[in-house]
Design a protein around this motif. Structure first.
Motif, PDB file in Angstrom:
ATOM      1  N   GLU A 190      -9.833  31.384 -24.925  1.00 41.01           N
ATOM      2  CA  GLU A 190      -8.843  31.707 -26.580  1.00 41.01           C
ATOM      3  C   GLU A 190      -9.582  29.952 -28.148  1.00 41.01           C
ATOM      4  OE1 GLU A 190      -4.626  30.916 -27.962  1.00 41.01           O
ATOM      5  OE2 GLU A 190      -5.214  32.099 -26.299  1.00 41.01           O
ATOM      6  N   LEU A 191      -9.392  29.170 -27.262  1.00 39.20           N
ATOM      7  CA  LEU A 191     -10.700  28.083 -28.245  1.00 39.20           C
ATOM      8  C   LEU A 191     -11.614  28.279 -28.954  1.00 39.20           C
ATOM      9  CD1 LEU A 191      -8.832  25.311 -27.006  1.00 39.20           C
ATOM     10  CD2 LEU A 191      -8.025  26.198 -28.915  1.00 39.20           C
ATOM     11  N   PHE A 192     -12.579  28.581 -28.103  1.00 41.59           N
ATOM     12  CA  PHE A 192     -13.936  28.235 -27.607  1.00 41.59           C
ATOM     13  C   PHE A 192     -15.006  30.093 -27.907  1.00 41.59           C
ATOM     14  CE2 PHE A 192     -13.103  24.233 -25.853  1.00 41.59           C
ATOM     15  CZ  PHE A 192     -13.003  23.757 -27.014  1.00 41.59           C
ATOM     16  N   GLY A 193     -14.134  31.294 -27.764  1.00 40.71           N
ATOM     17  CA  GLY A 193     -14.995  32.127 -27.512  1.00 40.71           C
ATOM     18  C   GLY A 193     -15.278  31.763 -25.374  1.00 40.71           C
ATOM     19  N   PRO A 194     -14.677  33.844 -25.289  1.00 35.03           N
ATOM     20  CA  PRO A 194     -15.273  33.713 -24.120  1.00 35.03           C
ATOM     21  C   PRO A 194     -17.076  33.369 -23.468  1.00 35.03           C
ATOM     22  CG  PRO A 194     -15.605  35.750 -25.110  1.00 35.03           C
ATOM     23  CD  PRO A 194     -15.320  34.808 -26.109  1.00 35.03           C
ATOM     24  N   SER A 195     -17.400  32.951 -22.165  1.00 36.76           N
ATOM     25  CA  SER A 195     -18.022  32.464 -21.959  1.00 36.76           C
ATOM     26  C   SER A 195     -19.262  33.569 -21.357  1.00 36.76           C
ATOM     27  CB  SER A 195     -17.562  31.440 -20.520  1.00 36.76           C
ATOM     28  OG  SER A 195     -17.073  32.265 -19.221  1.00 36.76           O
ATOM     29  N   THR A 196     -20.439  32.894 -21.484  1.00 34.80           N
ATOM     30  CA  THR A 196     -21.485  34.084 -21.953  1.00 34.80           C
ATOM     31  C   THR A 196     -21.805  33.875 -20.296  1.00 34.80           C
ATOM     32  OG1 THR A 196     -22.793  32.440 -22.246  1.00 34.80           O
ATOM     33  CG2 THR A 196     -22.224  34.047 -24.312  1.00 34.80           C
ATOM     34  N   GLU A 234     -19.845  19.015 -11.028  1.00 33.21           N
ATOM     35  CA  GLU A 234     -18.933  20.427 -10.763  1.00 33.21           C
ATOM     36  C   GLU A 234     -18.062  20.769 -10.604  1.00 33.21           C
ATOM     37  OE1 GLU A 234     -21.307  22.565 -12.187  1.00 33.21           O
ATOM     38  OE2 GLU A 234     -22.522  21.583 -13.011  1.00 33.21           O
ATOM     39  N   ALA A 235     -17.315  19.882  -9.235  1.00 32.87           N
ATOM     40  CA  ALA A 235     -15.844  20.461  -8.920  1.00 32.87           C
ATOM     41  C   ALA A 235     -14.909  19.710  -9.924  1.00 32.87           C
ATOM     42  CB  ALA A 235     -15.512  19.505  -7.895  1.00 32.87           C
ATOM     43  N   GLU A 236     -14.475  18.627 -11.084  1.00 28.37           N
ATOM     44  CA  GLU A 236     -14.392  19.051 -12.110  1.00 28.37           C
ATOM     45  C   GLU A 236     -13.864  19.617 -13.178  1.00 28.37           C
ATOM     46  OE1 GLU A 236     -13.454  13.947 -11.993  1.00 28.37           O
ATOM     47  OE2 GLU A 236     -15.696  14.236 -13.058  1.00 28.37           O
ATOM     48  N   ILE A 237     -15.358  20.621 -13.714  1.00 26.17           N
ATOM     49  CA  ILE A 237     -15.698  20.993 -14.813  1.00 26.17           C
ATOM     50  C   ILE A 237     -14.902  22.872 -14.201  1.00 26.17           C
ATOM     51  CG2 ILE A 237     -17.343  22.987 -15.777  1.00 26.17           C
ATOM     52  CD1 ILE A 237     -19.031  20.428 -16.132  1.00 26.17           C
ATOM     53  N   ASP A 238     -15.053  23.259 -12.700  1.00 19.84           N
ATOM     54  CA  ASP A 238     -14.490  24.235 -11.756  1.00 19.84           C
ATOM     55  C   ASP A 238     -13.241  24.164 -11.451  1.00 19.84           C
ATOM     56  OD1 ASP A 238     -16.953  24.951 -10.791  1.00 19.84           O
ATOM     57  OD2 ASP A 238     -16.994  24.429  -8.906  1.00 19.84           O
ATOM     58  N   LEU A 239     -12.198  23.236 -11.455  1.00 18.29           N
ATOM     59  CA  LEU A 239     -11.065  22.769 -11.603  1.00 18.29           C
ATOM     60  C   LEU A 239     -10.569  23.080 -12.901  1.00 18.29           C
ATOM     61  CD1 LEU A 239      -8.487  21.634  -9.917  1.00 18.29           C
ATOM     62  CD2 LEU A 239      -8.834  19.887 -11.309  1.00 18.29           C
ATOM     63  N   PHE A 240     -11.097  22.702 -14.405  1.00 12.96           N
ATOM     64  CA  PHE A 240     -10.282  22.604 -15.831  1.00 12.96           C
ATOM     65  C   PHE A 240     -10.511  24.000 -15.934  1.00 12.96           C
ATOM     66  CE2 PHE A 240     -10.299  18.191 -16.056  1.00 12.96           C
ATOM     67  CZ  PHE A 240      -9.011  18.225 -17.324  1.00 12.96           C
ATOM     68  N   GLU A 241     -12.263  24.642 -15.652  1.00  9.97           N
ATOM     69  CA  GLU A 241     -11.942  26.127 -15.608  1.00  9.97           C
ATOM     70  C   GLU A 241     -11.111  26.703 -15.739  1.00  9.97           C
ATOM     71  OE1 GLU A 241     -15.900  26.950 -14.983  1.00  9.97           O
ATOM     72  OE2 GLU A 241     -16.589  26.333 -17.205  1.00  9.97           O
ATOM     73  N   ALA A 242     -10.954  26.778 -13.676  1.00  6.52           N
ATOM     74  CA  ALA A 242      -9.723  27.720 -13.020  1.00  6.52           C
ATOM     75  C   ALA A 242      -7.929  27.605 -13.808  1.00  6.52           C
ATOM     76  CB  ALA A 242      -9.459  26.894 -11.633  1.00  6.52           C
ATOM     77  N   TRP A 243      -7.865  26.548 -13.883  1.00  7.60           N
ATOM     78  CA  TRP A 243      -6.427  25.673 -14.781  1.00  7.60           C
ATOM     79  C   TRP A 243      -6.460  26.190 -16.173  1.00  7.60           C
ATOM     80  CZ3 TRP A 243      -1.537  25.686 -12.125  1.00  7.60           C
ATOM     81  CH2 TRP A 243      -2.030  25.054 -10.822  1.00  7.60           C
ATOM     82  N   PHE A 244      -7.914  26.188 -16.865  1.00  8.04           N
ATOM     83  CA  PHE A 244      -7.257  25.921 -18.569  1.00  8.04           C
ATOM     84  C   PHE A 244      -9.054  27.151 -18.638  1.00  8.04           C
ATOM     85  CE2 PHE A 244      -5.965  21.661 -17.515  1.00  8.04           C
ATOM     86  CZ  PHE A 244      -4.945  21.660 -18.018  1.00  8.04           C
ATOM     87  N   GLY A 245      -9.074  27.737 -18.125  1.00  5.18           N
ATOM     88  CA  GLY A 245      -9.884  28.913 -18.344  1.00  5.18           C
ATOM     89  C   GLY A 245      -9.567  29.716 -19.552  1.00  5.18           C
ATOM     90  N   ASP A 246      -8.207  30.454 -19.436  1.00  2.00           N
ATOM     91  CA  ASP A 246      -7.967  31.677 -20.777  1.00  2.00           C
ATOM     92  C   ASP A 246      -7.509  30.320 -21.894  1.00  2.00           C
ATOM     93  OD1 ASP A 246      -7.420  33.361 -18.545  1.00  2.00           O
ATOM     94  OD2 ASP A 246      -5.124  32.922 -18.269  1.00  2.00           O
ATOM     95  N   LEU A 247      -7.429  29.133 -21.837  1.00  7.54           N
ATOM     96  CA  LEU A 247      -7.249  28.617 -22.881  1.00  7.54           C
ATOM     97  C   LEU A 247      -8.545  27.872 -23.911  1.00  7.54           C
ATOM     98  CD1 LEU A 247      -5.367  26.911 -25.162  1.00  7.54           C
ATOM     99  CD2 LEU A 247      -5.433  24.774 -23.370  1.00  7.54           C
TER     100      LEU A 247
END
Length: 84
Positions: A78-84, A62-75
């Motif tokens: 843009e690629l996959f659509g906003p998270s729900t 979960e920590a790895e997922i949080d890290l990627f979402e924090a740094w690459f969330g905007d990208l």
């Protein structure tokens, strides 16, 4: 000051000669590599094999997922659509 020294001004030393530029400035991409000097490699890279020994599925914390979402969330949005 001597005559020879007076004629050699420091401004003119070290300047590149001007001339016609080559027609293709990207010709360096076609240049062949220089021959290798020294002993040839023991193992040729052409005979190497790459194996994938990662587990399937790859464990992600979960920590790895949080890290990627924090740094690459905007990208990602843009690629996959906003998270729900």
């Amino acid at each position: 000051m001597s005559k020879t020294r007076a004629h050699s001004s420091p401004k003119r030393r070290g300047r590149a000669r001007t001339g016609a530029l080559p027609k293709d400035l990207y010709a360096y991409a076609e240049a062949r590599p220089l021959p290798r000097i020294g002993r040839p490699p023991k193992h040729s890279p052409e005979t190497w094999t790459v194996t994938d020994d990662w587990p399937d599925p790859l464990p992600v914390t979960e920590a790895e997922i949080d890290l990627f979402e924090a740094w690459f969330g905007d990208l990602f949005d843009e690629l996959f659509g906003p998270s729900t």
